[in-house]
Design an enzyme around this catalytic site. Structure first.
Site, PDB file in Angstrom:
ATOM      1  N   SER A   1      27.453 -19.163 -40.405  1.00 51.78           N
ATOM      2  CA  SER A   1      26.410 -19.811 -41.184  1.00 51.78           C
ATOM      3  C   SER A   1      26.279 -21.244 -40.681  1.00 51.78           C
ATOM      4  CB  SER A   1      26.804 -19.806 -42.666  1.00 51.78           C
ATOM      5  OG  SER A   1      26.182 -20.887 -43.337  1.00 51.78           O
TER       6      SER A   1
ATOM      7  N   GLU B   1      23.784  -5.470 -42.147  1.00 54.23           N
ATOM      8  CA  GLU B   1      22.686  -5.735 -43.091  1.00 54.23           C
ATOM      9  C   GLU B   1      21.340  -5.324 -42.509  1.00 54.23           C
ATOM     10  OE1 GLU B   1      23.360  -9.766 -45.178  1.00 54.23           O
ATOM     11  OE2 GLU B   1      24.645  -9.768 -43.407  1.00 54.23           O
TER      12      GLU B   1
ATOM     13  N   HIS C   1      30.593   5.851 -58.629  1.00 57.54           N
ATOM     14  CA  HIS C   1      29.971   4.724 -59.355  1.00 57.54           C
ATOM     15  C   HIS C   1      30.476   3.371 -58.839  1.00 57.54           C
ATOM     16  CE1 HIS C   1      28.912   7.801 -62.471  1.00 57.54           C
ATOM     17  NE2 HIS C   1      30.105   8.265 -62.130  1.00 57.54           N
TER      18      HIS C   1
ATOM     19  N   LYS D   1      31.943 -18.990 -43.126  1.00 55.65           N
ATOM     20  CA  LYS D   1      31.312 -17.668 -43.230  1.00 55.65           C
ATOM     21  C   LYS D   1      31.462 -16.809 -41.978  1.00 55.65           C
ATOM     22  CE  LYS D   1      28.983 -16.266 -46.196  1.00 55.65           C
ATOM     23  NZ  LYS D   1      27.644 -16.581 -46.694  1.00 55.65           N
TER      24      LYS D   1
END
Ligand code: ARG
Length: 477
Positions: free
Chosen positions: A295, A308, A174, A301
């Site tokens: 970024s 992704e 979980h 970043k």
């Protein structure tokens, strides 16, 4: 894979359609512009040129052996096809939309090069068995390339698992900390998944590997073909037994797309872990500059774009499977033009799954591990609660359900005091269960918890070491 190296060009501006040279014999006017537009497939099926030429060479050889065409014609055809192949490979061939598909583009170029003999190549053949053969060969090549690519992924995972046989980390259920495991054990889970993916490749390849060539349009042919010969030339195990099935079936493509979809699920799960683990909140791993993106507005970043995209691209892989299932559903036998829609989903899954598995392999080899952070979080959140409960069962002979209850009380007590379980005093523990002894502390350290998980398939470093040895034997040949 090899197919992706150079994309042959297509004529940029389609001229107005003229009467088709190949099938236009009974027609006195050209197709409507929109018919030509919806019908044309060369823009994508030109990717099949290698397989198409290979199939045609095998067919021409067989026609000559069977004395259906002369040796001289066969030689002219084969030489012509080889020259077309080398022109396509070197980018000196222009595919024309007006010629509809890859098959007619190549045949028409052959006619320009060798004249009349070109017209004998299509004896006892139809584009229906031709395209079925081409696509089978293409998917077979793709399956072979994927077997290698997934083996490379397994090799990378095994290498990292070996480095981290003893690196402690929290195991999750979980996405809540559950029990400690090792990073090596966690990575080896993906080796198993990739192993099953490769098994699916092998199964699909075996079923795919029969030749449709010689089924002709749908009914077979009156010419004395040798279908065994062409099957053999093309590396197929045998000719397909039923001519209708040979031209009408695409379950081999569906099996490839199913494999791709399932493999994409596995890759997307690993990608998701990498996204999570590389976040500041987890802080488990870090990608080097080679696998991080910045970024344009937030200078701090380091984004895991590749992971992704692996996660995101699974969507189109599922879509491709659904697309072809839907196209094939309820089609009457035998060939229907609907089936021209089989190619783009297959090409798309080949291209995208390949980049995903290769990128994933690169990321697996790249990340560095923050062992302290991983180990620290493996000892947080009462990941050793099950070890305490198991001790109560083993040493005090409590029924597991009672042990669970006692442990839950101890967790509650420790939470209230802002302590870990092992930071409770023996007295505090005995207030909950008087029979608890001092040696309970010997099972509460994370490393001991992990070492104790020696059941087959468990996370104990000794087990992971033998799992790695097995996996090397099984997968890395
Ligand atoms: N381009 C066609 C396809 O991909 C080739 C087969 C055409 N057959 C036919 N009977 N029109 O399916």
């Amino acid at each position: 894979m090899k197919n992706d190296t150079k994309k042959p060009k297509t004529s940029a501006t389609p001229k107005s359609p003229s009467i088709n040279q190949m099938w236009g014999g009974q027609f006195s006017s050209a197709p409507a512009d929109l018919l030509a537009k919806i019908n044309v497939s060369v823009g994508f099926d030109k990717q099949l040129y290698r397989q198409d030429i290979r199939g045609s060479i095998a067919h021409a050889k067989m026609l000559a052996r069977q004395k259906i065409i002369t040796e001289a014609d066969a030689k002219a055809i084969i030489d012509g096809l080889k020259s077309i192949l080398s022109d396509i490979e070197s980018g000196d061939f222009t595919f024309q939309d007006a010629l509809e598909d890859v098959h007619m583009n190549i045949e028409s170029a052959l006619k320009e090069r060798i004249g009349e003999a070109a017209g004998r190549l299509h004896t006892a053949r139809s584009r229906n068995d031709q395209v079925a053969t081409d696509l089978r060969l293409y998917v077979r090549d793709a399956l072979d390339a994927f077997d290698g690519a997934f083996m490379a992924l397994q090799r990378a995972l095994i290498k990292r698992a070996e480095e981290h046989v003893g690196t402690l980390m929290p195991g999750f259920t979980h996405l809540q900390v559950a029990q400690p495991v090792t990073l090596g054990h966690h990575l080896m889970a993906y080796v198993e998944m990739a192993g099953r993916d490769r098994h699916r490749i092998r199964d699909a390849r075996k079923r795919l590997n029969e030749s449709p060539l010689g089924a002709a349009a749908l009914a077979g042919t009156s010419f004395p073909l040798d279908r065994e010969f062409t099957a053999d030339e093309l590396g197929f195990d045998a000719p397909m037994s039923n001519s209708l099935d040979a031209v009408a079936s695409r379950d081999f493509a569906l099996e490839f797309l199913s494999f791709a979809a399932i493999a994409a699920v596995h890759l997307s799960r690993l990608a998701e872990e990498m996204v999570n683990w590389s976040s500041v909140q987890f802080g488990f791993i870090r990608f080097s500059d080679a696998w991080s993106t910045g970024s344009s507005i937030m200078p701090q970043k380091r984004n895991p774009d590749a992971a992704e995209l692996v996660r995101g691209k699974s969507g189109r892989m599922f879509g491709n499977l659904m697309s072809l299932l839907t196209t094939m559903k309820a089609l009457p036998l035998a060939y229907n033009k609907d089936m021209q829609e089989d190619k783009e989903p297959v090409f798309d899954s080949v291209e995208n799954l390949m980049v995903c598995v290769q990128a994933m392999t690169g990321m697996v080899l790249d990340f560095s591990v923050n062992k302290d952070k991983m180990e620290e979080s493996a000892s947080e959140a009462y990941a050793n609660a099950t070890d305490l409960a198991d001790w109560l069962v083993r040493e005090l002979k409590l029924p597991f359900r009672d042990a669970h209850h006692v442990t839950a009380k101890l967790v509650k007590l420790a939470t209230g005091k802002g302590k870990k379980l092992e930071e409770l005093s023996l007295k505090e523990m005995q207030a909950v269960e008087s029979k608890i002894r001092k040696d309970v502390f010997s099972v509460l350290a994370t490393i001991d918890s992990v070492k104790s998980r020696t059941s087959f398939g468990g996370t104990a470093p000794a087990n992971v070491r033998s799992a790695i040895a097995e996996a090397k034997k099984l997968y890395l040949k």
